[in-house]
Design a protein around this motif. Structure first.
Motif, PDB file in Angstrom:
ATOM      1  N   GLU A   1       0.866  -1.191   0.000  1.00  0.00           N
ATOM      2  CA  GLU A   1       0.000   0.000   0.000  1.00  0.00           C
ATOM      3  C   GLU A   1       0.895   1.230   0.000  1.00  0.00           C
TER       4      GLU A   1
ATOM      5  N   ASN B   1       3.131   2.719   2.668  1.00  0.00           N
ATOM      6  CA  ASN B   1       2.347   2.718   3.903  1.00  0.00           C
ATOM      7  C   ASN B   1       2.564   1.401   4.624  1.00  0.00           C
ATOM      8  N   GLU B   2       2.130   0.313   4.009  1.00  0.00           N
ATOM      9  CA  GLU B   2       2.334  -0.980   4.669  1.00  0.00           C
ATOM     10  C   GLU B   2       2.327  -2.118   3.666  1.00  0.00           C
TER      11      GLU B   2
HETATM   12 MG   LIG Z   1      -3.744  -0.502   5.283  1.00  0.00          MG
END
Ligand SMILES: [Mg+2]
Ligand SMILES: Nc1ncnc2c1ncn2[C@@H]1O[C@H](COP(=O)(O)OP(=O)(O)O)[C@@H](O)[C@H]1O
Length: 387
Positions: A256, A268-269
């Motif tokens: 992400e 993000n992750e």
């Molecule tokens: Mg997430």
């Protein structure tokens, strides 16, 4: 770990019982595999499709070992399987992705350390284990920022925003004073995701980036292809390749990303499994993310990921049930709408119950059509919730 092919007719074990496992099991069964699933609940979305449903706690290492012994390869649909369970499975079976990759992706501190060690861009952050860390971290990342528990967060759970007036210690208390990361709040232009796979032979393959819109921190709409410059798409894919290689990964994974208004592309992750933003691949891509996972973990070549037509996916959360059963006939009266439901018995607010996918000549048309179909499911709720 061997690199032999695990042929159709063999048995795949899935740790986890949710909708990701359900759609994975559908793809695996279409390819002729048997599927066993392991989860703490009975009659799960995956269990309804699997040949065998084992109901036990992930902490019951003996049951996990027994489960893994009975299958030819073990995979995950739930990333928060305890490390001890993954290790027990690895003692007796081929496990793909490997337990080490899972350990990195399930813990925000390990994840951020891994990303920065590979030179990959993340939002400014700090690790929080004490009030002193919190004060120092907040100094470093500034306000607004977000405090997130290192483990067990999903769909925005385990997060609090730190605004100019927020008492940081109070915010940390509200998260149970657990180990956390604090990170700068990014002024977002958009959020995108890249789903990639890596085979047993190390060959990688990627879906083009998807464009994701969240409501209340939960994914709401995914549109493909993402409306971003080719350079940004290529960068996001290269970052995803680096993640796959750094984790020595076999299987499907999602990264992400935040695209900041100032143009920065930040990770993000990492989700070490199929991803909600890839659900549209079931209908819109030559190979779905779920078939790709089967191909990767069973040692086959990866399938072609091209998008057959612009597409949009909208999530159906339990909130849609607030006035009673949604009007399925109304949405299905649109002949181009694909309805996917996960077989969950109770519709709680915020719970992912299903999704709709629409293909159309343009991404805007696909999005509008999917949103229209969702409104038709629960017209009064849609007005109240501004859907
Ligand atoms: Mg997430
Ligand atoms: N640092 C941030 N800046 C801006 N938005 C954020 C930030 N962190 C989280 N969000 C928003 O919250 C959503 C969920 O956060 P995420 O860290 O992905 O947790 P989850 O595990 O719940 O998906 C993100 O997709 C984004 O919309």
């Amino acid at each position: 770990m061997t690199s032999r092919i695990i042929d159709p007719g063999s048995t795949i074990g899935v740790l986890g019982g949710g909708q990701l496992g359900r759609m994975f099991a559908m793809a695996a069964r279409r390819l002729g595999y048997r599927v066993h699933t392991f989860a703490p609940e009975h009659d799960t979305p995956t269990g309804q499709i699997a040949d065998v449903e084992v109901v036990a706690s992930y902490d019951d290492v003996e049951r996990v070992r027994e489960f893994a012994t009975a299958v030819d390869v073990v995979t995950f649909e739930f990333e928060n399987v305890p490390a001890a369970a993954a290790a027990a499975a690895e003692e007796v079976a081929i496990v793909r992705p490997n337990g080490g990759a899972l350990e990195v992706a399930q813990h925000r501190i390990r994840e951020k350390r891994f990303l920065t060690s590979r030179g990959l861009p993340v939002a400014p952050y700090a690790e929080v284990r004490s009030e002193a860390d919190l004060a120092g971290g907040l100094e470093h990342v500034g306000r607004p920022s977000v405090l997130k528990t290192a483990a067990l967060g999903y769909d925005g759970k385990g997060q609090v925003s730190i605004h100019p007036g927020t008492d940081p210690v109070g915010a940390w208390n509200s998260l149970g004073r657990k180990e956390c990361v604090i990170e700068s709040f990014i002024d977002l232009e958009r959020e995108i995701s890249v789903i990639g796979a890596r085979g047993v032979d190390g060959v990688t393959s990627f879906f083009q980036p998807f464009d994701n819109t969240h409501r209340h921190h939960i994914l709401d709409v995914t549109v493909a292809p993402a409306d971003i410059p080719a350079r940004a798409a290529a960068d996001a894919i290269e970052i995803t390749r680096s993640v796959l290689e750094g984790l020595n990964y076999v299987g499907i994974l999602c990264v992400e990303f935040f695209v900041a208004r100032d143009g920065r592309l930040l990770v993000n992750e990492i989700a070490p499994r199929p991803h909600n933003s890839g659900h549209l691949t079931f209908d819109a891509c030559r190979t779905s993310q779920f078939e790709q996972q089967v191909r990767a973990i069973c040692g086959f070549h990866l399938g072609a990921t091209d998008l057959l037509q612009p597409a949009a996916m909208v999530n159906l959360l339990g909130d849609l049930w607030s006035d009673g059963e949604p009007d399925w006939a109304a949405a299905l009266a649109l002949p181009d709408v694909k309805l996917h439901l996960y077989g969950k018995a109770s519709a709680r607010p915020g719970r992912k119950m299903g999704h709709l996918t629409v293909l159309a000549p343009t991404r805007e048309q696909a999005r509008d059509r999917a949103l229209t179909a969702r409104r038709l499911l629960a017209p009064e709720y849609a007005v109240r919730a501004h859907l």
